[in-house]
Design an enzyme around this catalytic site. Structure first.
Site, PDB file in Angstrom:
ATOM      1  N   GLU A   1      -0.941  -5.186   3.073  1.00 29.80           N
ATOM      2  CA  GLU A   1      -1.126  -4.284   4.209  1.00 29.80           C
ATOM      3  C   GLU A   1      -0.780  -4.928   5.538  1.00 29.80           C
ATOM      4  O   GLU A   1      -1.176  -6.061   5.804  1.00 29.80           O
ATOM      5  CB  GLU A   1      -2.594  -3.860   4.297  1.00 29.80           C
ATOM      6  CG  GLU A   1      -2.928  -2.729   3.395  1.00 29.80           C
ATOM      7  CD  GLU A   1      -4.338  -2.226   3.602  1.00 29.80           C
ATOM      8  OE1 GLU A   1      -4.610  -1.137   3.121  1.00 29.80           O
ATOM      9  OE2 GLU A   1      -5.155  -2.902   4.238  1.00 29.80           O
TER      10      GLU A   1
ATOM     11  N   THR B   1      -1.572   2.886  -8.167  1.00 29.51           N
ATOM     12  CA  THR B   1      -2.641   3.638  -8.837  1.00 29.51           C
ATOM     13  C   THR B   1      -2.054   4.748  -9.693  1.00 29.51           C
ATOM     14  O   THR B   1      -2.502   4.969 -10.830  1.00 29.51           O
ATOM     15  CB  THR B   1      -3.611   4.213  -7.783  1.00 29.51           C
ATOM     16  OG1 THR B   1      -4.031   3.120  -6.970  1.00 29.51           O
ATOM     17  CG2 THR B   1      -4.807   4.873  -8.412  1.00 29.51           C
TER      18      THR B   1
ATOM     19  N   SER C   1      -5.560   5.999  -0.762  1.00 31.84           N
ATOM     20  CA  SER C   1      -5.422   4.548  -0.895  1.00 31.84           C
ATOM     21  C   SER C   1      -6.649   3.954  -1.589  1.00 31.84           C
ATOM     22  O   SER C   1      -7.788   4.257  -1.233  1.00 31.84           O
ATOM     23  CB  SER C   1      -5.257   3.936   0.497  1.00 31.84           C
ATOM     24  OG  SER C   1      -5.062   2.562   0.389  1.00 31.84           O
ATOM     25  N   SER C   2      -6.408   3.096  -2.604  1.00 33.46           N
ATOM     26  CA  SER C   2      -7.528   2.426  -3.285  1.00 33.46           C
ATOM     27  C   SER C   2      -8.001   1.291  -2.394  1.00 33.46           C
ATOM     28  O   SER C   2      -7.231   0.377  -2.105  1.00 33.46           O
ATOM     29  CB  SER C   2      -7.073   1.826  -4.619  1.00 33.46           C
ATOM     30  OG  SER C   2      -6.306   2.728  -5.331  1.00 33.46           O
TER      31      SER C   2
ATOM     32  N   GLY D   1      -2.913  -2.863  -2.278  1.00 33.20           N
ATOM     33  CA  GLY D   1      -1.601  -3.438  -1.956  1.00 33.20           C
ATOM     34  C   GLY D   1      -1.537  -4.143  -0.612  1.00 33.20           C
ATOM     35  O   GLY D   1      -2.405  -3.947   0.253  1.00 33.20           O
TER      36      GLY D   1
ATOM     37  N   SER E   1       0.838  -1.197   0.000  1.00 31.72           N
ATOM     38  CA  SER E   1       0.000   0.000   0.000  1.00 31.72           C
ATOM     39  C   SER E   1       0.881   1.259   0.000  1.00 31.72           C
ATOM     40  O   SER E   1       1.799   1.384   0.802  1.00 31.72           O
ATOM     41  CB  SER E   1      -0.904  -0.013   1.231  1.00 31.72           C
ATOM     42  OG  SER E   1      -1.700   1.132   1.238  1.00 31.72           O
ATOM     43  N   GLY E   2       0.602   2.172  -0.910  1.00 29.98           N
ATOM     44  CA  GLY E   2       1.370   3.422  -1.000  1.00 29.98           C
ATOM     45  C   GLY E   2       2.565   3.315  -1.927  1.00 29.98           C
ATOM     46  O   GLY E   2       3.298   4.296  -2.118  1.00 29.98           O
TER      47      GLY E   2
ATOM     48  N   ASN F   1      -1.291   5.883   3.123  1.00 28.96           N
ATOM     49  CA  ASN F   1      -1.461   6.556   1.835  1.00 28.96           C
ATOM     50  C   ASN F   1      -2.708   7.427   1.902  1.00 28.96           C
ATOM     51  O   ASN F   1      -3.769   6.932   2.257  1.00 28.96           O
ATOM     52  CB  ASN F   1      -1.619   5.443   0.773  1.00 28.96           C
ATOM     53  CG  ASN F   1      -1.822   5.982  -0.626  1.00 28.96           C
ATOM     54  OD1 ASN F   1      -1.831   7.183  -0.851  1.00 28.96           O
ATOM     55  ND2 ASN F   1      -1.973   5.078  -1.571  1.00 28.96           N
TER      56      ASN F   1
HETATM   57  N1  LIG Z   1       5.342   8.313 -10.036  1.00 28.85           N
HETATM   58  C1  LIG Z   1       5.003   9.083  -9.000  1.00 28.85           C
HETATM   59  N2  LIG Z   1       5.364  10.372  -8.977  1.00 28.85           N
HETATM   60  C2  LIG Z   1       5.054  11.182  -7.933  1.00 28.85           C
HETATM   61  N3  LIG Z   1       4.398  10.745  -6.821  1.00 28.85           N
HETATM   62  C3  LIG Z   1       4.006   9.478  -6.789  1.00 28.85           C
HETATM   63  C4  LIG Z   1       4.281   8.564  -7.861  1.00 28.85           C
HETATM   64  N4  LIG Z   1       3.791   7.360  -7.531  1.00 28.85           N
HETATM   65  C5  LIG Z   1       3.206   7.514  -6.324  1.00 28.85           C
HETATM   66  N5  LIG Z   1       3.328   8.770  -5.878  1.00 28.85           N
HETATM   67  C6  LIG Z   1       2.853   9.311  -4.574  1.00 28.85           C
HETATM   68  O1  LIG Z   1       2.552   8.216  -3.727  1.00 28.85           O
HETATM   69  C7  LIG Z   1       1.191   8.251  -3.308  1.00 28.85           C
HETATM   70  C8  LIG Z   1       0.670   6.828  -3.213  1.00 28.85           C
HETATM   71  O2  LIG Z   1       0.599   6.295  -4.502  1.00 28.85           O
HETATM   72  P1  LIG Z   1      -0.598   5.325  -4.942  1.00 28.85           P
HETATM   73  O3  LIG Z   1      -1.904   5.835  -4.438  1.00 28.85           O
HETATM   74  O4  LIG Z   1      -0.478   5.113  -6.403  1.00 28.85           O
HETATM   75  O5  LIG Z   1      -0.212   4.011  -4.121  1.00 28.85           O
HETATM   76  P2  LIG Z   1      -0.857   2.552  -4.236  1.00 28.85           P
HETATM   77  O6  LIG Z   1       0.253   1.591  -4.397  1.00 28.85           O
HETATM   78  O7  LIG Z   1      -1.933   2.542  -5.288  1.00 28.85           O
HETATM   79  O8  LIG Z   1      -1.472   2.399  -2.780  1.00 28.85           O
HETATM   80  P3  LIG Z   1      -2.786   1.602  -2.277  1.00 28.85           P
HETATM   81  O9  LIG Z   1      -2.517   0.153  -2.395  1.00 28.85           O
HETATM   82  O10 LIG Z   1      -2.904   2.068  -0.861  1.00 28.85           O
HETATM   83  O11 LIG Z   1      -3.914   2.089  -3.132  1.00 28.85           O
HETATM   84  C9  LIG Z   1       0.474   9.125  -4.330  1.00 28.85           C
HETATM   85  O12 LIG Z   1      -0.644   9.758  -3.778  1.00 28.85           O
HETATM   86  C10 LIG Z   1       1.564  10.118  -4.721  1.00 28.85           C
HETATM   87  O13 LIG Z   1       1.637  11.150  -3.762  1.00 28.85           O
END
Ligand SMILES: Nc1ncnc2c1ncn2[C@@H]1O[C@H](COP(=O)(O)OP(=O)(O)OP(=O)(O)O)[C@@H](O)[C@H]1O
Length: 614
Positions: A465, A180, A233-234, A463, A175-176, A230
């Site tokens: 957790e 996404t 978070s999705s 992701g 997660s994070g 996050n």
């Molecule tokens: N390529 C990137 N460039 C800039 N910031 C990023 C990038 N990837 C992620 N982030 C930062 O990290 C945060 C978390 O990313 P994201 O929501 O895609 O995580 P995730 O793996 O989908 O988490 P979860 O499983 O909790 O949904 C985003 O809100 C953003 O601030």
């Protein structure tokens, strides 16, 4: 930025490589509590132990005795585009390579067939139309493009264009990690590629592009939430399918959603928030009049289902701005004003239903409602009589023989029914929104019969957790990630290994599949965790206590499952521990039976399906 600038931006700095080449004989990695590994010089070899020297954090040269078995060799190269090319493939070298690249602005690194992306947590100049153009051009002249999320997207696009076969992109990480964000970047790239593929004018296509992006924005409001890991978070898994025709033009799209974390609507862990849409509705994105019409105030801190995590205001989340974006996205997807109002009414019902107070008659299994205001507000939106809803919640009908009688239920059961009502309303509304989004973007019926099409699918799952308290939701997410990791291992290592065998390379066979299979078997086998849970949900009066006993009795023989040892220092109760690929997770079993049953009393559904139209 021109192509040469982009090339320089993505190129590894060569000077550091030569420095490492000169030092490899004498340098090793030792474990370090602060930085995971520390690079040292070997000063003396004492057999099972080594004396190493390094410059400490204060700048002084220090010496230390370490176990030889805990040391790892340094790699000759550190900046390679593909970590498979490291001369030493050990944890320390892989981590160091990713770290070195990251600190030089290179967040992407290949790992054989996969692309590892390190979350930069800031805007980096790696995503732009020019950068897209660069990768499009590179794909024509270079067999292996520099590691980048656009390379992954371009390869998939080439796959449908050159081979005509469907492609899937699996995005995985805790997660994070950035799943996404990277999913969005892939979709943007594919849309951009498809737009560039049409040399002739197409009127419907740009509309589909924007509708697809709007569907993502709209759904995010209902599926994403702030968590301790996050702030966006999705809390769902998504498979996004994009169909292209023979010329590479976008034809259709479809979004499939899995395991929405419904429990969040009624209960949030410390530091978490509810889904974004609730806070958007209470923000200045909506007028006070509109909120008043829904029976709401503008203060999320005053509502029970919005304040449990204690973290309502997050400076990094602009609920007003996002609320406006959500409304615009819904409009562009074709939701009418009436339909949008309907959505916000359901969201309001969830909030207000959480405010209805119930009490219990002392010593009796009888619950009753305390105060009518909130329930009247809910019923006026639902267009049902408040008496019918209160009866369904506090004294539902049961059938005894051929008679139907009302039976009072205790406070615990009534509160459970209230939570089930809120969750079922939200879930059905959400499924309807997904279906409506899909009806806007899914154009397959219009062309599939006449045209050949191929698709690229992008899977973005919630992701892995590890929370303070891990419940059934965390288990489902972690189990899914365990399966995805197994798929990843099989695809990357087993296929690679098979290739080595076929090429008759000197190689010691490693059974990669076995590593994760033990946990998966423990969960999936005929008398495994899922089967025992299912059985407990079917028996009358099934309980978590009985389930825990059965789990301990049947699963303790495997090393990946253990009854938890509760320490007095640990404030959250854990009942059993599962060893997953990403770590040992203590799980709390409370509520698992009801969560897995996911049942809603028929009395409630009957009331909801009636329109008393008073
Ligand atoms: N390529 C990137 N460039 C800039 N910031 C990023 C990038 N990837 C992620 N982030 C930062 O990290 C945060 C978390 O990313 P994201 O929501 O895609 O995580 P995730 O793996 O989908 O988490 P979860 O499983 O909790 O949904 C985003 O809100 C953003 O601030």
């Amino acid at each position: 930025m021109d192509v040469e600038d982009i090339g320089r931006l993505l190129a590894p700095p060569p000077a550091v490589i030569s420095r490492e080449v000169n030092c490899v004989e004498s340098r090793i990695w030792i474990p370090d509590t602060e930085t995971a590994f520390r690079m040292c010089n070997v000063v003396a070899d004492k057999g099972d132990e080594l004396i190493v020297g390094y410059r400490g954090d204060q700048g002084f040269y220090e010496k230390k005795k370490v176990k030889r078995s805990e040391c790892q060799l340094t790699s000759i190269t550190h900046f390679c585009d593909d970590i498979c090319n490291l001369s030493e493939l050990n944890d320390a070298s892989v981590l160091h390579s990713l770290y070195s690249r990251y600190t030089n602005g290179l967040i992407h690194t290949y790992s054989g067939l996969f692309c590892v992306v390190v979350n930069p947590w800031k805007n980096v100049p790696l995503y732009s139309k020019k950068m897209m153009q660069f990768f499009k051009e590179q794909s024509k002249v270079q067999q292996i493009m520099p590691p980048h999320i656009y390379s992954v997207a371009q390869l998939a696009y080439d796959g449908i264009m050159n081979g005509g076969t469907n492609q899937s992109i699996l995005i995985t990480g805790e997660s994070g990690a950035g799943k996404t964000e990277n999913t969005k970047k892939i979709i943007e790239y594919l849309i951009w590629s498809a737009r560039n593929a049409c040399s002739f004018d197409s009127s419907s296509e740009p509309q589909l592009h924007s509708e697809l992006l709007c569907a993502g924005t709209a759904l995010e409001a209902f599926t994403n939430a702030r968590t301790v890991h996050n702030n966006n978070s999705s809390r769902i898994g998504k498979f996004i399918r994009i169909d292209f025709d023979d010329t590479g033009k976008l034809q259709s799209a479809q979004i499939e959603c899995y395991i929405l974390e419904k429990s969040r609507i009624v209960n949030q862990n410390e530091g978490d928030r509810n889904f974004h849409i609730f806070y958007q509705l209470l923000s200045t994105a909506f007028s006070n009049d509109f909120r008043e019409m829904l029976g709401l105030r503008a203060d999320p801190a005053s509502y029970k289902i919005l304040k449990q995590g204690g973290n309502i205001v997050d400076p990094n989340i602009n609920d007003c701005e996002h609320g406006i974006e959500t409304q615009e996205a819904l409009s562009r997807l074709g939701f009418s004003e009436h339909e949008k109002r309907f959505i916000y009414q359901i969201v309001a019902i969830c909030i207000l239903m959480g405010e209805v107070k119930f009490c219990e008659r002392q010593g009796l299994d009888i619950s009753y409602i305390d105060g009518q205001n909130e329930v009247e507000a809910v019923c006026s939106i639902l267009k049902v009589k408040s008496g019918n809803l209160i009866d369904a919640l506090t004294q539902p009908c049961i059938r005894i023989g051929d008679k139907v009688i009302r039976k009072s239920q205790n406070l615990k059961k009534t509160l459970f029914s209230v939570a089930a009502l809120i969750k079922v309303l939200y879930e059905r509304m959400f499924k309807w929104i997904v279906a409506r989004c899909n009806s806007a973007i899914d154009k397959r019926s219009a062309f599939t019969e006449s045209l050949h099409s191929t698709y690229i699918g992008v899977l973005d799952m919630a992701g892995f957790e590890i929370m303070k308290t891990n419940s059934f939701e965390q288990f489902c997410i972690n189990y899914t990630n365990e399966k995805l990791q197994q798929f990843f291992n099989h695809f990357l290592f087993v296929r690679e290994q098979t290739e080595y065998m076929e090429e008759q390379l000197e190689w010691n066979h490693i059974d990669y599949d076995d590593e994760l299979q033990v946990t998966i078997d423990m969960i999936e086998k005929p008398i495994g965790l899922l089967a025992l849970l299912q059985e407990e949900c079917l028996v009358p009066n099934g309980s978590e206590k009985a389930l825990l006993e059965k789990l301990i009795q049947n699963l303790s023989s495997t090393y990946v499952f253990a009854k938890s040892k509760q320490s007095s220092r640990n404030t959250s109760v854990s009942h059993f521990t599962v060893i997953h690929y990403a770590g040992s997770i203590p799980y709390n079993i409370d509520g698992w039976v009801e969560k897995n049953r996911d049942s809603v009393d028929q009395n409630i559904l009957d009331v909801l399906s009636r329109d008393d139209a008073f």
